[in-house]
Design a protein around this motif. Structure first.
Motif, PDB file in Angstrom:
ATOM      1  N   ALA A  55      -8.684 -42.759 -25.548  1.00 44.96           N
ATOM      2  CA  ALA A  55      -8.821 -41.604 -25.719  1.00 44.96           C
ATOM      3  C   ALA A  55      -7.852 -41.766 -26.714  1.00 44.96           C
ATOM      4  O   ALA A  55      -8.819 -40.170 -27.267  1.00 44.96           O
ATOM      5  CB  ALA A  55      -9.255 -40.486 -24.387  1.00 44.96           C
ATOM      6  N   MET A  56      -6.826 -41.567 -26.514  1.00 46.19           N
ATOM      7  CA  MET A  56      -5.601 -41.675 -27.730  1.00 46.19           C
ATOM      8  C   MET A  56      -5.452 -42.412 -28.783  1.00 46.19           C
ATOM      9  O   MET A  56      -4.906 -42.372 -29.395  1.00 46.19           O
ATOM     10  CB  MET A  56      -4.739 -41.584 -26.340  1.00 46.19           C
ATOM     11  N   ASP A  57      -6.943 -43.506 -28.474  1.00 43.24           N
ATOM     12  CA  ASP A  57      -6.816 -44.828 -29.768  1.00 43.24           C
ATOM     13  C   ASP A  57      -6.640 -44.322 -30.824  1.00 43.24           C
ATOM     14  O   ASP A  57      -6.346 -44.778 -32.138  1.00 43.24           O
ATOM     15  CB  ASP A  57      -7.862 -45.607 -29.415  1.00 43.24           C
ATOM     16  N   SER A  58      -7.606 -42.671 -30.924  1.00 44.53           N
ATOM     17  CA  SER A  58      -7.698 -42.069 -33.170  1.00 44.53           C
ATOM     18  C   SER A  58      -6.048 -41.943 -33.341  1.00 44.53           C
ATOM     19  O   SER A  58      -6.519 -42.208 -34.101  1.00 44.53           O
ATOM     20  CB  SER A  58      -8.618 -41.332 -32.732  1.00 44.53           C
ATOM     21  N   LEU A  59      -5.528 -42.119 -32.427  1.00 42.05           N
ATOM     22  CA  LEU A  59      -4.043 -41.576 -33.197  1.00 42.05           C
ATOM     23  C   LEU A  59      -3.116 -42.981 -33.527  1.00 42.05           C
ATOM     24  O   LEU A  59      -2.699 -42.768 -34.394  1.00 42.05           O
ATOM     25  CB  LEU A  59      -3.214 -40.571 -32.099  1.00 42.05           C
ATOM     26  N   VAL A  60      -3.343 -43.836 -32.927  1.00 40.87           N
ATOM     27  CA  VAL A  60      -2.756 -44.827 -32.423  1.00 40.87           C
ATOM     28  C   VAL A  60      -2.522 -45.248 -34.254  1.00 40.87           C
ATOM     29  O   VAL A  60      -2.180 -46.113 -34.666  1.00 40.87           O
ATOM     30  CB  VAL A  60      -2.689 -45.732 -31.440  1.00 40.87           C
ATOM     31  N   GLN A  61      -4.473 -45.228 -34.606  1.00 39.20           N
ATOM     32  CA  GLN A  61      -4.532 -45.946 -35.735  1.00 39.20           C
ATOM     33  C   GLN A  61      -4.588 -45.455 -36.732  1.00 39.20           C
ATOM     34  O   GLN A  61      -4.421 -46.097 -37.902  1.00 39.20           O
ATOM     35  CB  GLN A  61      -6.540 -46.168 -35.548  1.00 39.20           C
ATOM     36  N   LEU A  62      -4.054 -44.217 -37.072  1.00 36.71           N
ATOM     37  CA  LEU A  62      -3.368 -43.152 -37.938  1.00 36.71           C
ATOM     38  C   LEU A  62      -2.267 -44.079 -38.587  1.00 36.71           C
ATOM     39  O   LEU A  62      -1.506 -44.799 -38.453  1.00 36.71           O
ATOM     40  CB  LEU A  62      -2.787 -42.149 -37.863  1.00 36.71           C
TER      41      LEU A  62
END
Length: 235
Positions: free
Chosen positions: A220-227
């Motif tokens: 669920a947190m992957d979108s943040l890591v990809q920033l």
């Protein structure tokens, strides 16, 4: 009691009651003032007193008297890397991490008597702020701490047994499939209900379940890591 307590760097200890801020700072030649103004850790004991780790040592806040008592002063005061970090409370003791001695100690909340728990070396954990994030596991009578120098391959969690002194490293397979990835991290928190440790790392959010010693990636947190401007310090 309805207060929020906030530790600051160089600004002392702050108490917020919902409307007003009260600031406690170290005062020279005042025996019942807070021991230092760099607050490295706060923990409440079973008597509802607050133990405070500072760059000058460990002190105890008496909520009834609204005053501080020195428990363990450091020999070298004011040094930036000095720290005593209270991180865990049992019914009768407070557990602390002492830096630069690289050891854990316990203090009896009734007598203030100190006893050693375990000692490790800088080579065991590497460089970082892992000393602020120790977690005690009563089931195995051990302490969990981050290990692994930042920016180098490997790293993860280190289990240190308080019964035997044995040190067992645990790491996870890189969820981004990067060979020799850096698994050091800068933040973790204990989840009492799940008996788990939540970790903010280069792979995003990871859960370590203590009962089965397994890591679980939280997608669920992957979108943040990809920033592009993501940094694991925002943990």
């Amino acid at each position: 009691n309805g207060f929020m307590w906030i530790g600051t760097r160089e600004g002392g200890l702050v108490r917020f009651d919902g409307s007003l801020f009260k600031i406690y700072r170290h005062e020279n030649n005042t025996s019942n003032s807070i021991l230092g103004n760099n607050i490295w850790g706060l923990i409440e004991d079973s008597l509802h007193n607050i133990w405070i780790g500072t760059e000058n040592g460990l002190c105890l806040y008496d909520i009834e008297a609204d005053s501080f008592r020195t428990v363990a002063a450091l020999a070298t005061k004011g040094f930036y890397n000095n720290s005593v970090v209270p991180f865990w409370a049992t019914k009768d003791e407070i557990y602390c991490w002492n830096y630069p001695d690289s050891q854990w100690t316990a203090f009896n909340i009734h007598t203030l008597i100190k006893r050693p728990l375990a000692k490790i070396t800088p080579d065991d954990i590497g460089h970082g702020i892992s000393d602020r994030n120790s977690i005690y596991d009563a089931g195995s009578n051990s302490i969990w701490i981050e290990y692994g120098p930042g920016g180098t391959p490997g790293g993860g969690l280190l289990q240190v047994s308080l019964s035997t002194g044995k040190k067992i490293p645990f790491t996870w397979n890189c969820y981004r499939n990067i060979p020799n990835d850096d698994h050091s991290f800068e933040g973790m928190h204990y989840d009492r209900r799940r008996n788990a440790i939540w970790i903010s790392c280069t792979d995003g959010l990871v859960e370590f379940t203590i009962d089965d010693k397994q890591f679980h990636h939280i997608a669920a947190m992957d979108s943040l890591v990809q920033l592009k401007d993501y940094h694991l310090w925002a943990g």
